[in-house]
Design an enzyme around this catalytic site. Structure first.
Site, PDB file in Angstrom:
ATOM      1  N   MET A 165     -18.648  78.241 -54.985  1.00 47.95           N
ATOM      2  CA  MET A 165     -18.757  78.333 -56.441  1.00 47.95           C
ATOM      3  C   MET A 165     -19.472  77.099 -56.960  1.00 47.95           C
ATOM      4  O   MET A 165     -19.134  75.968 -56.612  1.00 47.95           O
ATOM      5  CB  MET A 165     -17.398  78.525 -57.113  1.00 47.95           C
ATOM      6  CG  MET A 165     -16.361  77.479 -56.924  1.00 47.95           C
ATOM      7  SD  MET A 165     -14.907  77.938 -57.893  1.00 47.95           S
ATOM      8  CE  MET A 165     -13.835  76.572 -57.530  1.00 47.95           C
ATOM      9  N   ARG A 298      -7.405  76.887 -57.587  1.00 46.85           N
ATOM     10  CA  ARG A 298      -6.347  75.960 -57.993  1.00 46.85           C
ATOM     11  C   ARG A 298      -5.067  76.196 -57.192  1.00 46.85           C
ATOM     12  O   ARG A 298      -4.401  75.245 -56.784  1.00 46.85           O
ATOM     13  CB  ARG A 298      -6.103  76.100 -59.490  1.00 46.85           C
ATOM     14  CG  ARG A 298      -7.223  75.483 -60.305  1.00 46.85           C
ATOM     15  CD  ARG A 298      -7.170  75.801 -61.768  1.00 46.85           C
ATOM     16  NE  ARG A 298      -8.281  75.112 -62.453  1.00 46.85           N
ATOM     17  CZ  ARG A 298      -8.586  75.257 -63.731  1.00 46.85           C
ATOM     18  NH1 ARG A 298      -7.878  76.077 -64.497  1.00 46.85           N
ATOM     19  NH2 ARG A 298      -9.595  74.601 -64.263  1.00 46.85           N
ATOM     20  N   TYR A 442     -10.433  67.629 -57.834  1.00 48.20           N
ATOM     21  CA  TYR A 442     -11.301  68.790 -58.040  1.00 48.20           C
ATOM     22  C   TYR A 442     -10.530  70.043 -58.459  1.00 48.20           C
ATOM     23  O   TYR A 442      -9.316  70.060 -58.492  1.00 48.20           O
ATOM     24  CB  TYR A 442     -12.215  69.044 -56.859  1.00 48.20           C
ATOM     25  CG  TYR A 442     -11.628  69.382 -55.509  1.00 48.20           C
ATOM     26  CD1 TYR A 442     -12.469  69.457 -54.418  1.00 48.20           C
ATOM     27  CD2 TYR A 442     -10.283  69.639 -55.314  1.00 48.20           C
ATOM     28  CE1 TYR A 442     -11.985  69.783 -53.158  1.00 48.20           C
ATOM     29  CE2 TYR A 442      -9.796  69.964 -54.074  1.00 48.20           C
ATOM     30  CZ  TYR A 442     -10.653  70.042 -52.994  1.00 48.20           C
ATOM     31  OH  TYR A 442     -10.163  70.368 -51.749  1.00 48.20           O
ATOM     32  N   GLU A 443     -11.311  71.068 -58.831  1.00 48.94           N
ATOM     33  CA  GLU A 443     -10.777  72.287 -59.454  1.00 48.94           C
ATOM     34  C   GLU A 443     -10.039  71.975 -60.752  1.00 48.94           C
ATOM     35  O   GLU A 443      -9.033  72.605 -61.090  1.00 48.94           O
ATOM     36  CB  GLU A 443      -9.861  73.055 -58.488  1.00 48.94           C
ATOM     37  CG  GLU A 443     -10.483  73.386 -57.156  1.00 48.94           C
ATOM     38  CD  GLU A 443     -11.849  74.026 -57.263  1.00 48.94           C
ATOM     39  OE1 GLU A 443     -12.158  74.642 -58.303  1.00 48.94           O
ATOM     40  OE2 GLU A 443     -12.640  73.894 -56.311  1.00 48.94           O
ATOM     41  N   GLY A 444     -10.551  71.027 -61.490  1.00 44.99           N
ATOM     42  CA  GLY A 444      -9.897  70.581 -62.717  1.00 44.99           C
ATOM     43  C   GLY A 444      -8.933  69.457 -62.387  1.00 44.99           C
ATOM     44  O   GLY A 444      -7.936  69.672 -61.687  1.00 44.99           O
TER      45      GLY A 444
END
Length: 596
Positions: A165, A298, A442-444
């Site tokens: 992604m 997540r 990462y991933e927010g």
């Protein structure tokens, strides 16, 4: 050298005694035939693959890293990675929980998540390659056109192709509304995509014949901000009408990031130069489609830290039982040795039990969340699907942030158990610490997860989702509050539940007057709610252990000891967190920027 044994006994305890997944499966026609023996057999074989094939590559892959050919832009994964991936594909592991319509085995998500925990313990960097592929599969399965699904899903399901992604750009990370990558319409209905992406995990490698990139970009005339983002599927190699691979697409690796950890995974800088892609979903609705992959990621990142917590704990315990240093304060314990094993020392035990409590509590939370995801996707009752979706939404930021924070704490503690040897590469512990650190970012980032929990998942719906989970807590308190032997678990759980309700109300009122109050309290708030969720599951696990004390199985005795440790030594952290959350935003924002 490190060691790893898949924690099958504890997985079976959580799956069958705590959560009772197979009873829940019976209400879902797609999984009604999945029984205890099937689940156990799959995970036993999965554990063998993780420990026997992937784990031996962890240290060597970290030392070697990925290499890029500047002339061809091709990236090679560490030695052995490609062969291990071929065994993964040959064993059918990529298709475990995929739709049978595309060649999948159709097993529940909860089984796949347990398998991924073991893979992450064995080798997080390697596991990110198939893990991101599964996220791409989920996004296209939910939002792809029939043509995209027919082209990509069978090959993602089999593992023949992998996925990535592509969100982040050099000037923007979490704030995707700032992205600049452009998508220009072509005459045949496809798009030419131009831009730069960075920090793309598994963005370029030699493990599979093709990589299916999901790319966020802007169409001409798109609205500014996040409302103007569209999603495109951009293959590394264009795909011919018959499904065969065509010419190389205009997407290539401009460089690899030099990182603190996860060296075995290719974190790529990707250049898109008129790369041909097709639109996924509706124009300007790309974030909604991409969030399927982002939310899957997540949950996956939480599983990464759970896996690292488990393997770090196992190695620290083995070392603590073998390493002799000093004598116990109460007198010698190993009379046949010149010193006692360090496991006799209280603070060493505290570090070990912290890691164990966070691993076992995290496993319970992850299995429960994965079962809720199965119910959201497969339950025939719409009300159950809706309630399960709400619970997954509430728990996702907790799985991501609380488990990764705990993983950082636990791996650091486990390194500390080794003393100076923990800082030396050959023992493997410093790699677990380095690998664990990215999971909080990462991933927010975990701050973003905290804002999502407090702002979107709690305050935005007046606490509806939180109250629904609170009913689970209240039901347990009502059921077990009459048991004298459960008081040491139920009373602190009830007390914390009451405090969370009061804190939530207080923060909601403060936020009405100053939205920054959410930012000032969110990180502390998530950790408090994370402990509430853990306390709920630990109380349930303690109840089972108490009921099984007469069996003579030391597993239940150890479970009860760990539960008591959690409530006595870890849960009290919430007192200081509540106090700092209530302190408000003023201490953070009062200083003028010029004074920093």
């Amino acid at each position: 050298m490190p060691q790893y044994t898949p924690p099958l006994r504890d997985m079976q305890f959580v799956l069958h005694e705590l959560i009772d997944v197979t009873t829940a499966f019976k209400a879902m026609p797609a999984h009604a035939e999945v029984d205890v023996d099937t689940v156990n057999a799959v995970l036993e074989e999965g554990g063998k693959f993780a420990a026997g094939v992937v784990f031996p590559l962890n240290q060597s892959g970290d030392a070697e890293g990925c290499t890029r050919d500047p002339a061809t832009h091709a990236v090679r994964a560490p030695a052995g990675y490609k062969q291990a991936y071929a065994q993964y594909v040959e064993g059918g592991w990529a298709s475990l929980s995929c739709d049978p319509a595309y060649g999948g085995q159709g097993l529940p998500q909860v089984v796949n998540q347990c398998f991924y925990e073991m893979l992450n313990s064995a080798n997080q960097a390697w596991t990110m390659y198939p893990g991101l592929s599964h996220g791409a599969y989920e996004a296209l399965h939910a939002h792809g056109t029939p043509e995209q699904q027919a082209t990509y899903l069978p090959r993602l399901t089999s593992g023949e192709w992998t996925g990535s992604m592509c969100l982040t750009e050099p000037h923007c990370g979490t704030d995707l509304g700032l992205l600049r990558t452009k998508a220009e319409p072509l005459a045949d209905g496809s798009y030419a995509i131009t831009g730069n992406k960075i920090f793309i995990s598994a963005g370029e490698h030699d493990l599979a014949a093709n990589i299916v990139h999901l790319v966020l970009a802007r169409l001409p005339g798109a609205p500014e901000g996040s409302k103007g983002i569209s999603l495109f599927v951009v293959p590394k190699f264009n795909v011919n009408a018959d499904g065969s691979l065509g010419a190389r697409n205009g997407i290539w690796c401009g460089g690899l990031e030099h990182k603190m950890g996860i060296h075995g995974n290719a974190t790529a800088q990707l250049v898109l130069d008129g790369a041909v892609g097709t639109l996924v979903g509706e124009p300007h609705k790309g974030l909604a489609a991409m969030f399927v992959m982002m939310n899957a990621a997540r949950l996956g990142v939480g599983m990464q830290s759970l896996g690292l917590t488990e393997v770090a704990y196992q190695n620290a315990v083995a070392y603590a039982k073998d390493r002799i240093q000093m004598r116990a304060l109460t007198g010698p314990k190993a009379l046949d040795k010149p010193a006692d094993p360090i496991i006799v020392h209280p603070d060493v035990r505290k570090m070990l039990l912290t890691a164990r409590a966070y691993a076992e509590g995290g496993r319970a939370l992850c299995v429960h969340t994965a079962l809720m995801l199965d119910q959201e996707l497969s339950h025939p009752d719409e009300a159950v699907r809706r309630a399960s979706a709400d619970e997954v939404a509430l728990l996702t930021p907790i799985v991501k942030a609380f488990l990764t924070d705990n993983g950082w704490i636990a791996t650091s503690h486990c390194l500390q158990v080794f003393g100076g040897h923990g800082y030396i590469r050959e023992w493997g512990m410093e790699q677990y610490v380095r690998d664990a650190r990215i999971n909080m970012i990462y991933e927010g980032t975990n701050t973003i997860q905290s804002l999502d929990l407090l702002g979107r998942k709690v305050l935005a719906d007046n606490g509806r989702k939180l109250k629904a989970f609170g009913r689970r807590v209240a039901d347990l308190i009502d059921e077990e509050g009459v048991r004298e032997d459960m008081q040491e678990f139920i009373n602190p759980l009830a007390d914390l539940g009451d405090k969370v309700n009061k804190l939530t109300t207080e923060l909601g009122f403060k936020a009405m007057g100053n939205a920054d109050e959410v930012g000032g309290a969110a990180v502390d708030y998530l950790r408090v709610v994370g402990h509430l969720v853990f306390a709920y599951f630990w109380a349930r696990m303690a109840r089972i252990a108490l009921d099984q004390q007469g069996s003579g199985d030391p597993f239940y005795t150890a479970k009860l000891h760990t539960a008591r440790f959690y409530f006595a030594k870890l849960l009290p952290e919430t007192a200081s967190l509540i106090r700092t959350a209530r302190a408000g935003v003023a201490p953070l924002m009062a200083m003028d920027e010029s004074m920093f």
